[in-house]
Each structure stands twice: as structure tokens, then as C-alpha cells.
Design a protein around this motif. Structure first.
Motif, mmCIF file in Angstrom:
data_model
loop_
_atom_site.group_PDB
_atom_site.id
_atom_site.type_symbol
_atom_site.label_atom_id
_atom_site.label_comp_id
_atom_site.label_asym_id
_atom_site.label_seq_id
_atom_site.Cartn_x
_atom_site.Cartn_y
_atom_site.Cartn_z
ATOM 1 N N VAL A 1 0.890 -1.167 0.000
ATOM 2 C CA VAL A 1 0.000 0.000 0.000
ATOM 3 C C VAL A 1 0.926 1.214 0.000
ATOM 4 O O VAL A 1 1.716 1.406 0.929
ATOM 5 C CB VAL A 1 -0.896 0.009 1.259
ATOM 6 N N LEU A 2 0.862 2.019 -1.047
ATOM 7 C CA LEU A 2 1.824 3.124 -1.159
ATOM 8 C C LEU A 2 1.413 4.336 -0.336
ATOM 9 O O LEU A 2 2.198 4.862 0.441
ATOM 10 C CB LEU A 2 1.982 3.529 -2.627
ATOM 11 N N GLU A 3 0.154 4.788 -0.524
ATOM 12 C CA GLU A 3 -0.258 6.041 0.117
ATOM 13 C C GLU A 3 -1.392 5.786 1.124
ATOM 14 O O GLU A 3 -1.811 4.655 1.294
ATOM 15 C CB GLU A 3 -0.721 7.020 -0.962
ATOM 16 N N GLY A 4 -1.851 6.843 1.738
ATOM 17 C CA GLY A 4 -2.945 6.714 2.701
ATOM 18 C C GLY A 4 -2.402 6.471 4.100
ATOM 19 O O GLY A 4 -1.186 6.391 4.300
ATOM 20 N N SER A 5 -3.351 6.292 5.047
ATOM 21 C CA SER A 5 -2.928 6.239 6.453
ATOM 22 C C SER A 5 -2.021 5.038 6.750
ATOM 23 O O SER A 5 -1.193 5.089 7.651
ATOM 24 C CB SER A 5 -4.151 6.217 7.365
ATOM 25 N N GLY B 1 -0.137 3.690 4.329
ATOM 26 C CA GLY B 1 0.788 3.626 3.189
ATOM 27 C C GLY B 1 2.248 3.636 3.610
ATOM 28 O O GLY B 1 2.613 4.217 4.637
ATOM 29 N N CYS B 2 3.100 2.986 2.785
ATOM 30 C CA CYS B 2 4.520 2.941 3.181
ATOM 31 C C CYS B 2 5.242 4.257 2.901
ATOM 32 O O CYS B 2 6.232 4.553 3.569
ATOM 33 C CB CYS B 2 5.240 1.746 2.584
ATOM 34 N N LEU B 3 4.734 5.069 1.958
ATOM 35 C CA LEU B 3 5.442 6.331 1.687
ATOM 36 C C LEU B 3 5.271 7.333 2.853
ATOM 37 O O LEU B 3 6.270 7.871 3.343
ATOM 38 C CB LEU B 3 4.977 6.923 0.353
ATOM 39 N N PRO B 4 4.020 7.550 3.309
ATOM 40 C CA PRO B 4 3.888 8.410 4.493
ATOM 41 C C PRO B 4 4.651 7.846 5.703
ATOM 42 O O PRO B 4 5.208 8.613 6.496
ATOM 43 C CB PRO B 4 2.381 8.423 4.780
ATOM 44 N N HIS B 5 4.675 6.522 5.831
ATOM 45 C CA HIS B 5 5.406 5.898 6.946
ATOM 46 C C HIS B 5 6.890 6.262 6.858
ATOM 47 O O HIS B 5 7.507 6.670 7.855
ATOM 48 C CB HIS B 5 5.219 4.374 6.892
ATOM 49 N N LEU B 6 7.444 6.155 5.641
ATOM 50 C CA LEU B 6 8.872 6.488 5.480
ATOM 51 C C LEU B 6 9.116 7.971 5.754
ATOM 52 O O LEU B 6 10.118 8.341 6.370
ATOM 53 C CB LEU B 6 9.328 6.158 4.055
ATOM 54 N N TRP B 7 8.198 8.792 5.287
ATOM 55 C CA TRP B 7 8.310 10.228 5.543
ATOM 56 C C TRP B 7 8.399 10.488 7.047
ATOM 57 O O TRP B 7 9.272 11.212 7.523
ATOM 58 C CB TRP B 7 7.085 10.939 4.924
ATOM 59 N N ARG B 8 7.494 9.832 7.812
ATOM 60 C CA ARG B 8 7.486 10.032 9.268
ATOM 61 C C ARG B 8 8.802 9.545 9.890
ATOM 62 O O ARG B 8 9.361 10.195 10.776
ATOM 63 C CB ARG B 8 6.295 9.289 9.906
ATOM 64 N N ARG B 9 9.301 8.387 9.419
ATOM 65 C CA ARG B 9 10.557 7.847 9.972
ATOM 66 C C ARG B 9 11.716 8.792 9.687
ATOM 67 O O ARG B 9 12.574 9.020 10.543
ATOM 68 C CB ARG B 9 10.871 6.464 9.366
ATOM 69 N N VAL B 10 11.739 9.338 8.469
ATOM 70 C CA VAL B 10 12.829 10.252 8.105
ATOM 71 C C VAL B 10 12.723 11.528 8.946
ATOM 72 O O VAL B 10 13.733 12.050 9.431
ATOM 73 C CB VAL B 10 12.798 10.573 6.586
ATOM 74 N N LYS B 11 11.511 12.021 9.134
ATOM 75 C CA LYS B 11 11.344 13.254 9.929
ATOM 76 C C LYS B 11 11.765 12.997 11.379
ATOM 77 O O LYS B 11 12.296 13.860 12.050
ATOM 78 C CB LYS B 11 9.872 13.719 9.882
ATOM 79 N N LYS B 12 11.529 11.791 11.871
ATOM 80 C CA LYS B 12 11.873 11.489 13.266
ATOM 81 C C LYS B 12 13.377 11.226 13.430
ATOM 82 O O LYS B 12 14.010 11.771 14.344
ATOM 83 C CB LYS B 12 11.088 10.254 13.725
#
Ligand SMILES: Nc1ncnc2c1ncn2[C@@H]1O[C@H](COP(=O)(O)OP(=O)(O)O)[C@@H](O)[C@H]1O
Ligand SMILES: O=P(O)(O)OC[C@H]1O[C@](O)(COP(=O)(O)O)[C@@H](O)[C@@H]1O
Length: 467
Positions: A325-329, A331-342
């Protein structure tokens, strides 16, 4: 006043509780639907592969219940008493409320009575399919067991370059001796060479007959084992006195029935350095570093999942068993975004067979008929770059594909020991006269396994919901 307030509070509490329950039910329903969809996906994958197997005329998995030289060994436990052999219970798990047939496999090991006179034994060893750590160990141990444990007086032929080596004049067989195999276990790959495609049963049997071979050791995956069983059947048909043993090889760990395949642990270990490299690259390259490592795993993510859990450094692991699942709640892309921001960076491991539901199935196949895989690693790199761009930032994505480096390493100590057990037990089995069998660790005991049943449910997949 107090009464009105308490009524209002009670009303508000009840309405909050109700919306909580409704909300919870809604999410439970969504989760159920997702579970159902994944189950259906897995079921349709399995029925497709079963149908493909039938179409290709693969063995149907006949059960024979007698111990003969032509026997395949899968018994109902109730009938074990009739035999003098030790057996290992196979399906030790019990589902509550579901009756299950109990199966057992013949325990591998030396037998008191030999079927073959060691003086007359000529043997052949062949390695087929993709490489895997430990191939040389198995070749070495089969050769040493034949000469040292049983004192055979005949030849051990090393068939060069897979099944084709039985009949290709450009790659004649080599003689294997205790001396010539002495140091081969320190090297990755196979001293015999391997190949995909090419299986001419008639010519293979002609070779076996002309060289008076009485034992054939076939080291390979499910495709190779299908071939091995055909050779066994054809030899029986022609009245050739040959014992055929398979030794399951798969870097993907996807041969069914066995606890694990040899070389798998060495590969998981070898993958660690790639994951560490991805972490260093991701954490040092600004802005927003993401390291992607692609690992092998055509239809199952065993290596990717084990390497991920073994490293403790991976933020996202993609495997064929779980649709991406790429996008959405979720999704792996938002997940990666959050990990990178953290954390400032993120590490991704992707199995090469993941994401077919997004990229589509290829119609191309390799020489053995295995379908080619879409480029999931490159696809993820592009998707991550685009996602970060959409968020108004740039990502620095480094993509590492260490696939061949991982399967070409020598076996580690654990696999060396495992290869030795497998090879010795294959030799014990053939010397006792068993044929058409494979050998593997089942519930931590080395067993003789029925090839038709083993290949029928291979390649196996991980259970993403499993424990
Ligand atoms: N059904 C089959 N019958 C006979 N030989 C087969 C069959 N499937 C594959 N093979 C042969 O087995 C060898 C290895 O098969 P492949 O699928 O490449 O690797 P693996 O054995 O690791 O699955 C190839 O030489 C291929 O031609
Ligand atoms: O490029 P090659 O040599 O065909 O090998 C690639 C494939 O071989 C595998 O290692 C599996 O091979 P086997 O089934 O022969 O063990 C896959 O993971 C991978 O897709």
C-alpha cells in the motif's frame, strides 16, 4: 441544576461510548475486509500455481504406504507400528476444533542392512538452478561419505553445468575423489557449475545406464526435484537399478516441508552488511536519506524478513506475501516520511518478488520457465523521490542490489554442519536402497521426504499473520 448536568454528562458519556464502539466496529470491519482480501489473494495465488503445476504434468503426489526400494515415504501414524523404522511426526501443530490426519516421515540415518554392495557403486552428483551457499559442502560430503563411510570402489561422477551436463559433449563429467573435494567447501558457488533449462530425460537415463551409475544425487530446488523424480520413475520403468536422492537447495527458503534450506542462514547473515551499508549511506547523505536494499525472494520474503528482523535497523520491509500500500494512512510512503522526519533517515528492505500487484506480472520467463520479475527496487526509489518532492522536500535515495553477492558466499558454520547432515543422510538413504526421496530437516530431525508431495506445495510462502 445538578440533576440536569449529570443527565447531560451521562448523555455525553453514552454518546462518546457509542461513537467509540461504532468507530471500533468500523475499523474492525476494515481490518477484517483487508484480512479477507489477503486471504483470497493467497488462495488464488495457490490455486493458480496448483493449476499451473497440473498443466505442466507434474507428479500428483501419490502416496505409497510400503517400504520398498521404489517407495515414497509418507505414512499415517496409525500404520507406523507395521514398520521397524523410526519416524518423525510431521504436522505437530493442532488447530483447535479441526481434525487432522497425522503424518510422519521416515527418520534419516544409517541402516543395518545395505541394499547396494559398496564394491559395485558408481555415483553421480549434479547441481541445478540458482546458486546457494553450501553447494560445495554437499558435493564434498556426498563424495566423502561414499568413499569414507561406505568404502565404495566405483567412481563418483560430477555432472558439469546442471542437467545438460549429462549429455552436452562440451561439458563432460569430472571425476570426484576425496582429494579433489578436500578444500571446496571454503568456496561459494558450485565446482560443478549449474544451469537453468535443459532436461532431456532419455539422454540422462542413457548416461546413467552407460556409466553403470547406481546412485544419483541431485542438488536443487523444486524444479530440479521434479526432474529428479522423473529420473527415478524412468529408471524404475526401464528396470535400471538406480537410487535417486534429492538434496533441497533454495536460497529463497521456499521448498516446502523442511524447517529451512541449507545456505539460507548464511545468506541472511551476508545480507546484514548490505543493510548496514544502506544505513550508513542513508544517515550520512542529506537531505532526507533513504537506503533501499533489494534481496532475493521470487515468491516469498523469507530472506527479506529474516534479514530485516536480524538487523534491527530496517524501517520498512516489503515482501511478496503482503500487498504494497503506497499512500494513505497505512501507506509505506507516508510511513517512510514520518521515519525520516523522526530519525533523519530510513532504511528499506524489499524482496525482489514484492509489488507484483502494483507492477503487474511479467509474461517473460527464464530458461527453466520461472517468470521474470518486475523491478520493484527501482520502482520504490522513484516513488520515494516523488513522494518527498510532493511534500515540498527532496529525498536522497541510495539503492543497493546485493542479490548475487548474498547467494555466492561460502556456507557459514551452521550451514556447513547442516550440509554435512543432509549429504551424509542422503548417502545413508541410497545405500539402504531408498529412491525417489529428498532429505531435509523436519521438526529439527533429518528425515527422508517424499518428492512428489514436497514439490506439490512448493514454493511455499510465509504466513504474514503467523507467529
Ligand atoms: N518439471 C520439471 N521436470 C523436469 N525438469 C525440470 C522441471 N522443472 C525444472 N526442471 C529443470 O530443473 C533445473 C532447475 O530448475 P530451476 O527451476 O531453474 O531451479 P530450481 O530447481 O532451483 O527450482 C533446470 O535444468 C530445469 O530444466
Ligand atoms: O538470475 P538467476 O541466476 O536466474 O537467479 C535469480 C533467481 O534465483 C533465485 O535465487 C531462486 O533460484 P532457485 O529457485 O534456483 O533457488 C531467486 O531468488 C532469484 O529470482
Amino acid at each position: 441544576m445538578l440533576g440536569i448536568d449529570s443527565k447531560a454528562v451521562a448523555l455525553a458519556t453514552a454518546s462518546a461510548a457509542l461513537s467509540f464502539v461504532l468507530c471500533k466496529r468500523h475499523f474492525e470491519r476494515l481490518a477484517d475486509a483487508e484480512r479477507r482480501r489477503r486471504y483470497e489473494d493467497r488462495k488464488s495465488f495457490k490455486s493458480k500455481s496448483d493449476a499451473a503445476a497440473k498443466e505442466r504434468g507434474l507428479p500428483s503426489g501419490t502416496k505409497l504406504d510400503d517400504v520398498t526400494t521404489g517407495g515414497v515415504y509418507l505414512w499415517d501414524v496409525e500404520r507406523l507400528g507395521r514398520y521397524e523404522h523410526e519416524c518423525i511426526l510431521a504436522n505437530i501443530r493442532r488447530h483447535p476444533g479441526r481434525a487432522e490426519a497425522t503424518r510422519a516421515y521416515l527418520r534419516a540415518g544409517p541402516r543395518q542392512k545395505l541394499h547396494f554392495n559398496p564394491v559395485d557403486v558408481n555415483a553421480a552428483i549434479v547441481t541445478c538452478g540458482g546458486l546457494c551457499p553450501g553447494l560445495n559442502n554437499v558435493i564434498r560430503e556426498v563424495t566423502r561419505s561414499l568413499y569414507h563411510l561406505y568404502g565404495i570402489k566405483g567412481k563418483v561422477y560430477g555432472i558439469v553445468g546442471g542437467y545438460k551436463g549429462f549429455y552436452d559433449p562440451n561439458t563432460p563429467p569430472i571425476n570426484l575423489s576425496v582429494d579433489s573435494v578436500e578444500n571446496i567447501h571454503h568456496e561459494g558457488g558450485t565446482i560443478l557449475g549449474s544451469s537453468r533449462g535443459g532436461f532431456e530425460l532419455d539422454k540422462i537415463c542413457e548416461f546413467i545406464k552407460s556409466k553403470k551409475i547406481s546412485q544419483l544425487y541431485v542438488i536443487g530446488g523444486d524444479g530440479t526435484h521434479r526432474g529428479a523424480f522423473s529420473i527415478h520413475e524412468e529408471c524404475m520403468e526401464r528396470g535400471l537399478h538406480v537410487a535417486v536422492a534429492g538434496i533441497p537447495k533454495t536460497i529463497d527458503n521456499d521448498v516446502d516441508y523442511i524447517d529451512r534450506s541449507f545456505g539460507f542462514i548464511s545468506s541472511v547473515e551476508a545480507a546484514q552488511s548490505a543493510i548496514r551499508a544502506a544505513k550508513v549511506e542513508a544517515s550520512c547523505n542529506l537531505p532526507n536519506g533513504v537506503g533501499i536494499v533489494k534481496l532475493m525472494g521470487r515468491s516469498s520474503g523469507f530472506i527479506a524478513a529474516h534479514a530485516t528482523l536480524g538487523s534491527g535497523d530496517v524501517d520498512l520491509c516489503l515482501v511478496p506475501e503482503v500487498p504494497i500500500v503506497l499512500e494513505g494512512s497505512t501507506g509505506c510512503l507516508p510511513h517512510l516520511w514520518r521515519r525520516v522526519k523522526k530519525n533523519g533517515y530510513a532504511v528499506v528492505v524489499v524482496a525482489e518478488g514484492a509489488g507484483e500487484e502494483i507492477l503487474g506480472e511479467s509474461s517473460e520467463t527464464d530458461a527453466s520457465g520461472n517468470k521474470k520479475l518486475p523491478q520493484i527496487g527501482e520502482f520504490m526509489k522513484k516513488a520515494i523521490n516523488e513522494y518527498f518532492h510532493k511534500q515540498g522536500e527532496e529525498a536522497t535515495v541510495k539503492y543497493i542490489d546485493p542479490s548475487y553477492m548474498i547467494r555466492s558466499v561460502p556456507a557459514n558454520a551452521t550451514d556447513t554442519l547442516y550440509c554435512m547432515q543432509l549429504a551424509q543422510n542422503a548417502v545413508h538413504g541410497t545405500m539402504a536402497g531408498f529412491t525417489g526421496f529428498s532429505v531435509g530437516l523436519c521438526n529439527n530431525k533429518t528425515c527422508l521426504l517424499p518428492i512428489p508431495e514436497m514439490v506439490l506445495t512448493s514454493p511455499r510462502q510465509m504466513n504474514p499473520q503467523g507467529r
